[in-house]
Design an enzyme around this catalytic site. Structure first.
Site, short mmCIF file in Angstrom:
data_model
loop_
_atom_site.label_atom_id
_atom_site.label_comp_id
_atom_site.label_asym_id
_atom_site.label_seq_id
_atom_site.Cartn_x
_atom_site.Cartn_y
_atom_site.Cartn_z
N LEU A 190 0.85 -1.17 0.00
CA LEU A 190 0.00 0.00 0.00
C LEU A 190 0.90 1.23 0.00
O LEU A 190 1.98 1.21 0.58
CB LEU A 190 -0.91 0.02 1.25
N ASP A 191 0.44 2.31 -0.65
CA ASP A 191 1.20 3.57 -0.60
C ASP A 191 1.42 3.98 0.86
O ASP A 191 0.59 3.67 1.72
CB ASP A 191 0.43 4.68 -1.31
N GLN A 192 2.49 4.69 1.11
CA GLN A 192 2.82 5.11 2.47
C GLN A 192 1.65 5.86 3.12
O GLN A 192 1.36 5.65 4.30
CB GLN A 192 4.07 5.99 2.47
N THR A 204 -1.53 5.66 2.41
CA THR A 204 -2.79 4.90 2.39
C THR A 204 -2.85 3.98 3.60
O THR A 204 -1.87 3.32 3.94
CB THR A 204 -2.89 4.07 1.10
#
Length: 581
Positions: A426-428, A430
């Site tokens: 997951l994106d940082q 998110t």
């Protein structure tokens, strides 16, 4: 049948109620109002549960099979307090036992069909066991190895003979002439032909012996595949019938079937303690005050439960129902931040580490405060799923200042942490469900499911503006600009295809709450699909990278649901993490 028990049945009358905060919250979001609803596990509910454990310990019938038990402290209309108790599933084969809350209505309606289907499933299980024990499999393997050895020995012998023939040809060509040379060469050629015949005869013999076995094994494998499909179809049919008949009622008086609440819910949903207790309280005008669930009895390998230990709502069957079951109760305000759960395993590990002199807290920022811990929402011996907080990397970065991550923290926390591997990322910024594997085989199998798009993912986001359409799909080719990584943009020439389905959940003032279902997994896919004019044309709230200028503390994007097939049990796991905004 006595179901409303007095507190004195479980604890001393002079029991002192501790002023400490609840150790766990059963919580969910009301489907109608969107309010966050909570029911605590308090010190008094745990004391009542311990009293029940003492009663269970006196009777061997409760130790024959491991299962979850639960108590619910309720208030009668006249203000008196009573205790309800329940067990999950069946107790020694019985669904109704004196003194325990009855199962949710619906099982009796499909009892006959259930018995018939279970008998069919048992017959299939027995046939599968017999087919998998087919003796011809080992026979085929043994004979195949024997023929391979014979063919190899023959090849070696023929190779040696060929080399000798080549030497003889050179010799006779130098010593013989005319008719004698012709006869000698024909003899060598005949020897070569005979060896070819010998090899073909052995191959025919091999085919004659092995082919019938191959055909039998192939037919057996086809039958096994057919039985597995039949088993799956029967299970799904019975599950659909049971879920259509099971009807749950909440505290606002609304009733819905499991099929309506959780399409495709796993087997056993509705049979756990928490739904039984809350449904009973709602249908008998009882106000719930506190609840506690614990495991009692032996634990099988795939359960990994400890007798006498408290557990929260299970991620697959109970947690998704909590919002509906608690509806009608007065909502409790929860701060706009992640609600963190420390599992017993994690808490025990953390306690042990904090007492150790192995490290200082400033070496590992993850241990600086409980709020920094990572909530584990599901774990077994093969995999672990966590609710990643926003702002934390999924895996360590390349440089020393980007080492703090979900993976690095868990590797320090868990005894088997060094074997962990992240299945996806997951994106940082998110938050939400992140899946990690505990061994290489599980990692490979789960990675294949992601690559083959067999994993169902649902995200929830708040967009920083109005979206006029209600639902639809976004298909845009995305390309990562090598000069501005990790920025992604739409590029019809170089981009890779990406597809997202979206659905508007609600409109709140100038914002839009949207549910995203990505069918591909490109970097920043949802962020670009939201922000690009050819997508929704509205950035996700807090996404400064793609042009959101609103002042906010985080990116409002959350990985809410993950559904996939467990690589070991082959059952569908449906994990959910409540949206923290």
């Amino acid at each position: 049948m006595v179901v409303h028990h007095t507190l004195s049945d479980f604890i001393d009358c002079d029991f002192a109620i501790s002023g400490s905060s609840p150790s766990y919250w059963y919580e969910g979001r009301c489907l109608q109002s969107g309010d966050r609803l909570k029911l605590p596990r308090t010190s008094i509910s745990e004391a009542i549960a311990h009293g029940l454990m003492q009663q269970l310990a006196k009777n061997d019938c409760y130790s024959r099979e491991g299962k979850m038990y639960g108590i619910l402290l309720v208030e009668l209309p006249n203000g008196e307090q009573r205790v309800l108790k329940a067990f999950s599933g069946l107790l020694n084969g019985c669904s109704q036992v004196e003194g325990w809350v009855a199962p949710i209505p619906g099982r009796d309606e499909v009892a006959l069909e259930e018995a018939r289907t279970l008998a069919q499933l048992d017959a299939i299980k027995q046939e599968l066991f017999t087919l998998k024990q087919l003796t011809e499999r080992q026979q085929y393997e043994n004979l195949s190895n024997e023929f391979e050895q014979q063919l190899q020995a023959m090849s070696d012998r023929h190779r040696h003979s060929k080399h000798q023939r080549q030497q003889k040809r050179q010799q006779i060509c130098n010593t013989l002439t005319l008719e004698a040379l012709t006869i000698a060469l024909e003899q060598l050629d005949e020897e070569s032909r005979q060896q070819g015949i010998e090899r073909r005869q052995l191959k025919r013999q091999q085919n004659a012996v092995l082919q019938p076995l191959q055909q039998l094994i192939a037919a057996t494998d086809a039958r096994i595949s057919q039985l597995k499909q039949q088993r799956k179809a029967l299970s799904r049919q019975l599950q659909a019938q049971m879920h259509a008949s099971y009807s749950l009622t909440n505290f606002s008086g609304r009733s819905l079937s499991l099929q309506q609440l959780m399409p495709g819910a796993p087997t056993g949903t509705g049979d756990c303690c928490a739904p039984k207790l809350l449904h009973y309280a709602a249908t008998h005008n009882l106000k719930p005050l506190a609840m506690a669930e614990f495991w009692w009895g032996a634990s099988s390998l795939n359960q990994d439960k400890i007798q006498g230990k408290f557990y929260g709502a299970c991620a697959e069957r109970c947690q998704p129902l909590m919002g509906f079951l608690l509806s009608g109760l007065r909502p409790i305000s929860i701060p706009n931040k992640d609600f963190h759960i420390i599992t017993p395993l994690l808490l025990n590990t953390l306690t042990h580490l904090r007492k150790s002199d192995v490290f200082e807290s400033n070496e590992f920022p993850a241990f600086s405060a409980i709020k920094e811990e990572i909530p584990i929402i599901y774990e077994d011996e093969w995999l672990i799923a966590v609710n990643k907080p926003a702002g934390l990397l999924s895996v360590p970065g390349r440089y020393s200042d980007r080492q703090d991550s979900v993976l690095s923290r868990l590797r320090h926390l868990l005894a088997d942490g060094m074997a962990l591997a992240s299945v996806h990322r997951l994106d940082q910024e998110t938050s939400g469900i992140l899946l990690l594997a505990r061994d290489r085989q599980t990692h490979r199998q789960l990675s294949q499911q992601f690559q083959q798009r067999h994993v169902h993912k649902v995200y929830e986001a708040i967009l920083s503006g109005a979206v006029t359409v209600e639902q639809g799909k976004i298909e845009l080719p995305l390309w990562g600009d090598p000069e501005n990584r990790p920025y992604q943009k739409v590029d019809w020439q170089h981009g890779k295809p990406s597809l997202t389905h979206f659905y508007v959940i609600a409109r709140e003032q100038d914002y839009t709450r949207v549910e995203f279902t990505p069918l591909t997994g490109r970097t920043h896919q949802l962020r670009v699909h939201a922000a690009d004019p050819r997508g929704l044309g509205v950035t996700i709230l807090g996404d400064r990278f793609y042009g959101c200028c609103a002042v906010t503390t985080r990116l409002h994007l959350h990985a809410r649901e993950l559904r996939f097939e467990h690589p070991q049990s082959e059952k569908t796991l449906h994990l959910q993490a409540i949206t923290p905004f």
